[in-house]
Design a protein around this motif. Structure first.
Motif, PDB file in Angstrom:
ATOM      1  N   VAL A  79      62.609  28.187  27.679  1.00  0.00           N
ATOM      2  CA  VAL A  79      61.458  27.730  27.667  1.00  0.00           C
ATOM      3  C   VAL A  79      61.276  26.816  28.773  1.00  0.00           C
ATOM      4  O   VAL A  79      61.788  25.647  28.883  1.00  0.00           O
ATOM      5  CB  VAL A  79      60.854  27.407  26.122  1.00  0.00           C
ATOM      6  N   PHE A  80      60.121  26.767  29.555  1.00  0.00           N
ATOM      7  CA  PHE A  80      59.870  25.653  30.572  1.00  0.00           C
ATOM      8  C   PHE A  80      58.347  25.006  30.433  1.00  0.00           C
ATOM      9  O   PHE A  80      57.486  26.119  30.128  1.00  0.00           O
ATOM     10  CB  PHE A  80      60.201  26.360  32.043  1.00  0.00           C
ATOM     11  N   ASP A  81      58.078  23.858  30.744  1.00  0.00           N
ATOM     12  CA  ASP A  81      56.892  23.444  30.512  1.00  0.00           C
ATOM     13  C   ASP A  81      56.107  23.518  31.965  1.00  0.00           C
ATOM     14  O   ASP A  81      56.713  23.945  32.984  1.00  0.00           O
ATOM     15  CB  ASP A  81      56.895  21.915  30.084  1.00  0.00           C
ATOM     16  N   ASP A  82      54.950  22.908  32.330  1.00  0.00           N
ATOM     17  CA  ASP A  82      54.178  22.732  33.251  1.00  0.00           C
ATOM     18  C   ASP A  82      54.888  22.182  34.406  1.00  0.00           C
ATOM     19  O   ASP A  82      54.650  22.589  35.649  1.00  0.00           O
ATOM     20  CB  ASP A  82      52.718  22.125  33.265  1.00  0.00           C
ATOM     21  N   GLU A  83      55.775  21.321  34.170  1.00  0.00           N
ATOM     22  CA  GLU A  83      56.439  20.547  35.304  1.00  0.00           C
ATOM     23  C   GLU A  83      57.712  21.076  35.700  1.00  0.00           C
ATOM     24  O   GLU A  83      58.546  20.652  36.518  1.00  0.00           O
ATOM     25  CB  GLU A  83      56.701  19.077  34.933  1.00  0.00           C
ATOM     26  N   GLY A  84      58.146  22.267  34.849  1.00  0.00           N
ATOM     27  CA  GLY A  84      59.438  23.009  35.367  1.00  0.00           C
ATOM     28  C   GLY A  84      60.531  22.405  34.547  1.00  0.00           C
ATOM     29  O   GLY A  84      61.469  22.908  34.907  1.00  0.00           O
ATOM     30  N   LYS A  85      60.410  21.681  33.596  1.00  0.00           N
ATOM     31  CA  LYS A  85      61.517  21.225  32.773  1.00  0.00           C
ATOM     32  C   LYS A  85      61.881  22.016  31.672  1.00  0.00           C
ATOM     33  O   LYS A  85      60.942  22.841  31.039  1.00  0.00           O
ATOM     34  CB  LYS A  85      61.153  19.674  31.984  1.00  0.00           C
ATOM     35  N   ASP A  86      63.158  22.170  31.398  1.00  0.00           N
ATOM     36  CA  ASP A  86      63.843  22.768  30.252  1.00  0.00           C
ATOM     37  C   ASP A  86      63.332  22.465  28.961  1.00  0.00           C
ATOM     38  O   ASP A  86      63.974  21.419  28.726  1.00  0.00           O
ATOM     39  CB  ASP A  86      64.875  23.349  30.717  1.00  0.00           C
ATOM     40  N   VAL A  87      62.710  23.067  28.194  1.00  0.00           N
ATOM     41  CA  VAL A  87      62.209  22.458  26.939  1.00  0.00           C
ATOM     42  C   VAL A  87      62.648  23.446  25.522  1.00  0.00           C
ATOM     43  O   VAL A  87      62.145  23.530  24.706  1.00  0.00           O
ATOM     44  CB  VAL A  87      60.828  22.072  26.713  1.00  0.00           C
ATOM     45  N   ARG A 105      62.692  39.058  32.614  1.00  0.00           N
ATOM     46  CA  ARG A 105      62.116  37.676  31.987  1.00  0.00           C
ATOM     47  C   ARG A 105      60.968  37.814  31.467  1.00  0.00           C
ATOM     48  O   ARG A 105      59.932  38.688  31.809  1.00  0.00           O
ATOM     49  CB  ARG A 105      61.708  36.831  33.539  1.00  0.00           C
ATOM     50  N   VAL A 106      60.689  37.107  30.351  1.00  0.00           N
ATOM     51  CA  VAL A 106      59.803  37.181  29.520  1.00  0.00           C
ATOM     52  C   VAL A 106      59.057  35.740  29.406  1.00  0.00           C
ATOM     53  O   VAL A 106      59.697  34.767  29.135  1.00  0.00           O
ATOM     54  CB  VAL A 106      59.976  37.570  28.043  1.00  0.00           C
ATOM     55  N   ASP A 107      57.790  35.700  29.721  1.00  0.00           N
ATOM     56  CA  ASP A 107      56.949  34.364  29.657  1.00  0.00           C
ATOM     57  C   ASP A 107      56.548  34.118  28.522  1.00  0.00           C
ATOM     58  O   ASP A 107      55.392  35.094  27.919  1.00  0.00           O
ATOM     59  CB  ASP A 107      55.788  34.323  30.740  1.00  0.00           C
ATOM     60  N   ILE A 108      56.598  33.082  27.732  1.00  0.00           N
ATOM     61  CA  ILE A 108      55.976  32.603  26.598  1.00  0.00           C
ATOM     62  C   ILE A 108      55.289  31.214  26.729  1.00  0.00           C
ATOM     63  O   ILE A 108      55.936  30.337  27.293  1.00  0.00           O
ATOM     64  CB  ILE A 108      57.001  32.574  25.684  1.00  0.00           C
ATOM     65  N   TYR A 109      53.980  31.240  26.457  1.00  0.00           N
ATOM     66  CA  TYR A 109      53.175  30.091  26.478  1.00  0.00           C
ATOM     67  C   TYR A 109      52.868  29.237  25.137  1.00  0.00           C
ATOM     68  O   TYR A 109      52.591  30.190  24.148  1.00  0.00           O
ATOM     69  CB  TYR A 109      51.858  30.420  27.324  1.00  0.00           C
TER      70      TYR A 109
END
Length: 713
Positions: free
Chosen positions: A3-11, A99-103
């Motif tokens: 899971v990545f945030d808006d800045e591209g960090k791995d969260v 790849r699956v995108d989750i928001y």
């Protein structure tokens, strides 16, 4: 799955539960099984996971599903087939690599309990605003009592039901005590200081004497001793009570002195004094302001006696005024006034001076009023200088500031070591009052401060005057070519023959503006008369008495001397006079320009005369002489170019040149022991202030003086 945030960090959340891969998955209903399966695995697509899938992915998805309750996927669940048997057993490589995108979105915050704070930290941003609001509230609470904007109003409210409350306490025990005081106890208590304590030796001798007596005498002595012991105990009690009362009285006295000397008490007395003065002088102040005098319509029947006395006094005053009018009609009505045939002599009311009050107190009694000056900022404040004109009877001087709000005591009192001869208020700094004295010193006081000490004085100046400073004035002068604008200078003239210009810096110092040189008298030689010898001059310098700067051109000024001459001088020419006017035979006490005609000026002298001059003519235009007495002061009216007042030794005169050039329109005589020394018109009303030699400044109202039709001369 990551899971990545808006800045591209791995969260990506870390798993908190590690499942056992050997645990079988229970079979459930079609819909519930699919939902439970998806919830346990976190999978949102149709590919089933085998039981031998690694536990890391399963636990990660499971924990992730527990942390976030709201998941959005790119698949449409309406098209899914919810049959358990249709779920594939194995996932293909493409499914694993896809790849699956989750928001993730955050729900709205729900406030269950919100209690606003009643205190603010001193370091917060709102601390200043809260402190200012608190100060405003305290000021409102202070100003509320006695304010017209706040009115006490009664209203009926619902009374709460009375409640009885009982409390347990100890029983109150009453005890009666009494003491008997005999006449000798009272006497001893009031004469404590006169009593002498008995020494131990005297007491021992008295005891020895008692032992040698008979038994009967011993019994009698024992009875007396018991009664004396009771009396001494009672007297000691009374002595201690008297000492306590004396200490209490002393404490109360100290407390009362602290109250009397407190700043709050002084301020309250100040306001109370102002209110009393306004109540006492209300009719006089209304006449000074030219307002109608109002009477109290709510006067009760208890004041009928006072009203009758006041009515009788007014009637007597009216009769005396009527008599004075008749005498003035015979003595001072000009024939040109009687030429009006439309009015009879009885209908014509001559102008007169009506006395309102006098500025006088115990401090000023016995001093001569030497000069007066109005404040430039407050026209209700007048400064008065007190001194002595006689060289042999010199005493300490005073400079007092009187206000209309308290005609019975000055607002400021400045005590001087020598008599005050001149004073004037500054225009640029209205709080500065310059004072000239008989010994030649100059001092500047700050009237805003309650400190009576001088702000600056000329004691350290090497160029200070050696004779009396007869006049001083603050003069605004142009900066000239430097372009500095108008600057204010203090100009003084003294009996040592010098005109000086003073500068206010760290100390008070001056430069010489001009030295007044003596001029030889030009007397015509009579036919057949022998040639006179030239006069021997004791001093090359003539004593200066007065000066006045031109109202439009401050570089040009007039100087009156003790020789009786009036010199025209210029700041640009300091070595010689521009022109000299000869007409007086005695010292010139005052010279003043007409405020409406800048080419005409007046002068008065000790030769009993007043002369009207024109600046272009060395000969007098008009000479006024109505009495054989010194003319100490003259002043132009600020409202008319024809009216001026003169203070003679015996009377005060008001001249109106548009009516007559031979007689004064008003002549007011004083007491035989009074000598009028100065005069000053009020700036904003039709009143005249006159000072005398007894320390009084009398305020007169000008009555029935016709207003000028124009300002032309």
């Amino acid at each position: 799955l990551q899971v990545f945030d808006d800045e591209g960090k791995d969260v990506t959340p870390h798993p908190l539960f590690h499942s056992d891969p050997n645990t079988p998955v229970p079979r459930q209903g079609k819909l519930l099984a699919a939902s439970a399966y998806f919830g346990a695995t976190g999978s949102s697509f149709l590919s089933p996971l085998p039981t031998h899938q690694p536990s890391g992915v399963n636990a990660s998805l499971g924990s992730f599903s527990r942390k976030r309750s709201h998941l959005l996927t790119s698949y449409d669940f309406s098209d899914m087939q919810m049959r358990q048997e249709e779920i594939k057993e194995d996932l293909t490589k493409e499914d694993l690599d896809r790849r699956v995108d989750i928001y993730l979105t955050e729900t709205e915050t729900i406030c269950i309990l919100d209690m606003p704070s009643v205190v603010v930290s001193a370091g917060s941003e709102d601390a200043g605003r809260v402190l200012e609001r608190n100060r405003n509230y305290v000021d409102i609470c202070k100003k509320r009592p006695g304010n017209d904007r706040f009115v006490d109003k009664m209203m009926q409210t619902i009374n709460a039901a009375a409640k009885n409350k009982e409390a347990q306490c100890d029983k109150i025990i009453l005890e009666d005590k009494g003491v008997m005081a005999t006449s000798w106890d009272l006497y001893d208590s009031f004469h404590v200081s006169e009593m002498e304590p008995v020494s131990k030796a005297e007491g021992s001798r008295a005891t020895a004497g008692k032992s040698s007596k008979s038994p009967t005498t011993k019994e009698h002595d024992q009875t007396v001793s018991l009664s004396s012991n009771r009396g001494s105990t009672t007297s000691s009690i009374m002595i201690s009570e008297s000492s306590v009362l004396a200490r209490i009285h002393e404490e109360e006295k100290c407390h009362s002195e602290a109250i009397l000397t407190s700043e709050k008490f002084q301020q309250d007395l100040f306001f109370m004094e102002r209110i009393l003065m306004e109540n006492i002088f209300q009719p006089k102040l209304a006449a000074y302001r030219q307002f109608p005098v109002l009477t109290d319509p709510d006067a009760t029947s208890n004041t009928n006696g006072t009203a009758a006395v006041m009515k009788q006094a007014k009637q007597e005053e009216h009769d005396s005024e009527k008599k004075d009018k008749e005498e003035q009609k015979e003595a001072f009505i000009d024939p040109s006034v009687l030429s009006d045939l439309s009015k009879t002599p009885e209908e014509i009311v001559p102008p007169r001076l009506e006395r309102l009050w006098a500025y006088v107190c115990d401090l000023t009694t016995g001093h001569s009023v030497s000069s007066m000056a109005w404040s430039k900022a407050n026209l209700d404040l007048v400064a008065v200088g007190y001194g002595a004109f006689d060289f042999k009877e010199q005493k300490k001087g005073l400079a007092c500031c009187w206000s209309l709000k308290n005609p019975m005591w000055p607002e400021r009192i400045f005590r001087c070591e020598h008599g005050v001869t001149a004073l004037d208020f500054s225009m640029a700094s209205p709080n500065l009052l310059a004072v000239g004295m008989y010994d030649g010193s100059v001092a500047i006081y700050n009237v805003r401060s309650r400190n009576a000490a001088a702000l600056l004085d000329s004691s350290e100046s090497t160029n200070k005057h050696t004779g009396p400073v007869w006049q001083l004035r603050w003069v605004e002068q142009d900066g000239g070519a430097t372009g500095d604008g108008k600057k204010e200078r203090l100009i003084c003239i003294s009996a040592d023959g010098r005109i000086t210009e003073w500068f206010i810096q760290k100390r008070l110092d001056c430069t010489e503006l001009m030295t007044i040189k003596r001029t030889e008298s030009k007397k015509k030689k009579l036919p057949g008369e022998k040639e006179r010898k030239s006069e021997v001059l004791l001093s090359r310098q003539a004593a200066g008495m007065c000066f006045d700067f031109h109202p439009k051109d401050t570089n040009f000024y007039l100087v009156g001397t003790e020789e009786g001459l009036i010199h025209q001088c210029s700041r640009s020419c300091r070595e010689q006079f521009l022109k000299t006017h000869r007409g007086h035979k005695g010292p010139v006490y005052k010279v003043t320009w007409n405020p409406f005609s800048s080419d005409v000026f007046l002068s008065c002298s000790a030769d009993w005369s007043i002369i009207l001059w024109h600046r272009d003519s060395q000969a007098p235009i008009l000479t006024f002489s109505s009495t054989t007495a010194f003319v100490h002061d003259i002043t132009w009216s600020p409202k008319s170019a024809f009216v001026f007042a003169a203070a003679n030794e015996s009377r005060v005169e008001v001249w109106d040149l548009s009516v007559s050039t031979f007689n004064a329109v008003i002549s007011c005589f004083g007491n035989p022991r009074e000598k009028f020394t100065s005069a000053l018109f009020a700036k904003n009303t039709d009143c005249l202030l006159v000072g005398d030699g007894e320390g009084e400044v009398i305020v007169f109202e000008l009555r029935n003086l016709a207003a000028p039709s124009s300002n032309q001369v």
